[in-house]
Design a protein around this motif. Structure first.
Motif, PDB file in Angstrom:
ATOM      1  N   UNK A 144      58.321 -22.192 -32.408  1.00 21.29           N
ATOM      2  CA  UNK A 144      57.946 -21.500 -31.179  1.00 21.29           C
ATOM      3  C   UNK A 144      58.735 -20.196 -31.062  1.00 21.29           C
ATOM      4  N   UNK A 145      58.051 -19.109 -30.790  1.00 23.56           N
ATOM      5  CA  UNK A 145      58.660 -17.784 -30.680  1.00 23.56           C
ATOM      6  C   UNK A 145      57.995 -17.041 -29.530  1.00 23.56           C
ATOM      7  N   UNK A 146      58.597 -15.937 -29.086  1.00 24.56           N
ATOM      8  CA  UNK A 146      57.962 -15.180 -27.990  1.00 24.56           C
ATOM      9  C   UNK A 146      56.536 -14.747 -28.301  1.00 24.56           C
ATOM     10  N   UNK A 147      56.262 -14.480 -29.578  1.00 24.47           N
ATOM     11  CA  UNK A 147      54.908 -14.059 -29.954  1.00 24.47           C
ATOM     12  C   UNK A 147      54.122 -15.152 -30.652  1.00 24.47           C
ATOM     13  N   UNK A 148      54.638 -16.354 -30.684  1.00 21.63           N
ATOM     14  CA  UNK A 148      53.921 -17.474 -31.301  1.00 21.63           C
ATOM     15  C   UNK A 148      54.042 -18.687 -30.385  1.00 21.63           C
ATOM     16  N   UNK A 149      52.942 -19.075 -29.797  1.00 18.04           N
ATOM     17  CA  UNK A 149      52.905 -20.232 -28.926  1.00 18.04           C
ATOM     18  C   UNK A 149      52.423 -21.439 -29.735  1.00 18.04           C
ATOM     19  N   UNK A 150      53.299 -22.405 -29.881  1.00 20.16           N
ATOM     20  CA  UNK A 150      52.987 -23.615 -30.644  1.00 20.16           C
ATOM     21  C   UNK A 150      52.591 -24.741 -29.686  1.00 20.16           C
ATOM     22  N   UNK A 151      51.491 -25.391 -29.989  1.00 19.16           N
ATOM     23  CA  UNK A 151      51.074 -26.556 -29.230  1.00 19.16           C
ATOM     24  C   UNK A 151      51.362 -27.819 -30.036  1.00 19.16           C
ATOM     25  N   UNK A 152      51.206 -28.936 -29.400  1.00 17.49           N
ATOM     26  CA  UNK A 152      51.400 -30.217 -30.082  1.00 17.49           C
ATOM     27  C   UNK A 152      50.416 -30.379 -31.229  1.00 17.49           C
TER      28      UNK A 152
END
Length: 544
Positions: free
Chosen positions: A441-449
């Motif tokens: 998870x990063x400010x420019x990458x939203x990781x979901x389950x």
């Protein structure tokens, strides 16, 4: 406390490719005489198919080769030997399908009875565990479930007795359409419209191919030029407009999809099966051609893993995909391919095909040769006895197109030269969320389950463990206790000021003009001059 025992996880394997092909085209520009012949032929053969199915169901488990020959002989007199063979084969396939569905129904009833008996045996209000459900929440719910247990036990007893006796329940035309007759207002149909659809579904206009015969089929023949002719049954031979009791349609057909492959088969006189059906909603006639493909040996698992993998997590409304290299490291950002499974069956099918197409094209651009996918099967996981009142969850897992997805993805991936690696779905969502969601998870990458689960699936397909490597202890991260950097402490005065220049290059590899270049920079931290000089090494002084 004893450690929780996990079930063994099945090894991944490369899914087999498609074993058959079916393409469809429209029979356009039919004359009224053509439609009349097709309708009368379909009605006549449909009546014969209904009678043959009734006889086969009455025979039950007492069926034999002699009875099959007798049925085929009786049908030949009212049609032809090839039409009789096609009808009896379709009857046997439908009876065998009903037997398999009957067995699945019994297994579902048995699972429901076991769950109800277990929950009824527990005290009211007892909490369940991850492995087994608990008791019911109230005495009223306990009473209602006890009555349902009696109903399921009766259904199970009847189903077992019917299976032992070889009794099956088959509806030519479809049970869903039959039940629609009682709900015409909800379906938006009049009685006449329903009757037309019901009769059209019960027509029989299908013929199996035969290798060695002209163009691969003697009953329904399609020439390379697109001419369609039908061998009429004996009672309708007076309607023929060509020799040998054949009727040639005015429509010329063209297969836009796989047309070259189809042409190669018929020119080589290889078997091609045809089916003609009428769509009452659109008022159109269609021709479907189908043939078997030779069994192609799938690539090995090592070959599929050679260029990395694309892990795909299947959900109720989208595919979550992530690209991994051969070492199991995620590359780039997650991708999601959405689809909408509401509406008609045709709309749902189109949505799944469109999402799969976008997924395959992206996988080809990534340069991988295989896609990792969970070997999902929710047959025993969506009963209301297992999940109780969790209707929304049952609807969620019921909406995931697992069966259709497998067939679609395998066949469409084979056309793109991509292999499908099926993996065990155990704990992929839980472990993926635990080990991969937060680190990526990063400010420019939203990781979901679901994105994390796709990484877990891809790693399992590659043969790597899902869990990430744990962080080594501090002495092993660098030199004994932290990095070899001499930085100003948080309480040192002037630590935010400009760092003083240290004379001479720090290493021999720095060019002579490094001093001037370094002096122009404004570092973020300041180091103590004395400490800095301890780590700096002056250049050698060369004298004559």
């Amino acid at each position: 406390m004893s450690k929780k025992q996990l079930r063994p996880i099945d090894a991944p394997f490369v899914a087999l490719g498609p074993s058959g092909v079916a393409v469809r085209t429209r029979l356009g520009q039919l004359t009224p005489a053509d439609e009349k012949v097709l309708r009368r032929t379909g009605e006549h053969l449909g009546r014969l198919a209904s009678r043959d199915l009734a006889v086969r169901c009455a025979q039950g488990l007492e069926h034999s080769a002699e009875s099959w020959a007798a049925r085929k002989k009786g049908l030949t007199a009212a049609s032809s030997s090839r039409w009789a063979g096609a009808i009896t084969k379709a009857t046997h396939d439908q009876w065998a399908l009903s037997r398999r569905c009957q067995l699945a129904h019994i297994q579902g009833l048995e699972a429901g009875v076991r769950t109800l008996m277990h929950r009824l045996s527990l005290p009211v209000g007892e909490r369940g565990t991850k492995r087994a459900p608990g008791g019911y929440r109230s005495r009223h719910e306990w009473f209602v479930k006890s009555r349902r247990l009696v109903i399921l036990e009766h259904r199970l007893e009847v189903a077992r007795a019917e299976r032992e006796a070889g009794v099956v329940h088959v509806v030519r035309g479809g049970r869903q359409l039959l039940n629609t007759r009682h709900h015409l207002d909800a379906a938006g149909l009049s009685e006449a419209e329903w009757r037309d659809r019901w009769e059209a579904e019960r027509w029989f206009l299908a013929a199996d191919g035969e290798s060695g015969k002209r163009y691969g089929n003697e009953t329904i023949r399609v020439t390379p030029d697109g001419e369609v002719s039908i061998k009429l049954p004996a009672p309708l031979a007076h309607l023929a407009n060509a020799g040998h009791g054949r009727y040639v349609l005015a429509s010329q057909v063209v297969f836009a999809h796989r047309g070259v492959e189809w042409a190669d088969r018929i020119e080589g006189n290889r078997a091609v099966a045809y089916r003609i059906h009428y769509d009452t909603g659109r008022g159109r006639w269609y021709l479907t051609a189908a043939w078997q493909k030779p069994v192609v040996k799938t690539i090995t698992l090592a070959t599929a893993r050679a260029a990395g993998m694309v892990g795909v997590d299947t959900n109720a409304d989208h595919f979550a995909a992530y690209r991994l290299d051969v070492h199991g490291n995620p590359i780039g950002d997650p991708r999601r391919f959405f689809y909408d499974l509401s509406g008609t069956a045709g709309h749902r099918d189109a949505q799944v095909r469109h999402a799969i197409t976008r997924l395959l094209h992206w996988a080809k651009r990534c340069g991988v040769t295989a896609i990792g996918l969970e070997n999902l099967d929710f047959t025993a996981e969506k009963t209301r006895e297992k999940h109780g009142g969790r209707k929304r969850f049952r609807q969620l897992i019921s909406g995931i197109p697992t069966g259709k997805l497998k067939a679609r993805l395998v066949s469409m991936a084979a056309e793109q030269d991509l292999a499908i690696v099926a993996v065990d779905p155990a704990h992929t969502s839980m472990w993926g969320d635990e080990h991969w969601r937060k680190p990526l998870t990063a400010p420019r990458r939203k990781m979901s389950r679901h994105d994390a689960a796709s990484i877990a699936i891809g790693r399992r397909a590659l043969g790597h463990p899902i869990r990430r490597r744990t962080t080594p202890p501090p002495p092993h991260q660098s030199d004994v206790a932290g990095h070899r950097t001499v930085q100003a402490g948080p309480d040192a005065q002037g630590r935010e000021g400009t760092r003083p220049r240290v004379p001479g290059p720090r290493t021999r590899s720095v060019p002579p003009d490094a001093e001037r270049t370094r002096a122009t920079r404004t570092p973020k931290t300041v180091r103590d001059v004395r400490s800095a000089q301890e780590w700096a090494q002056d250049s050698l002084l060369l004298t004559d």
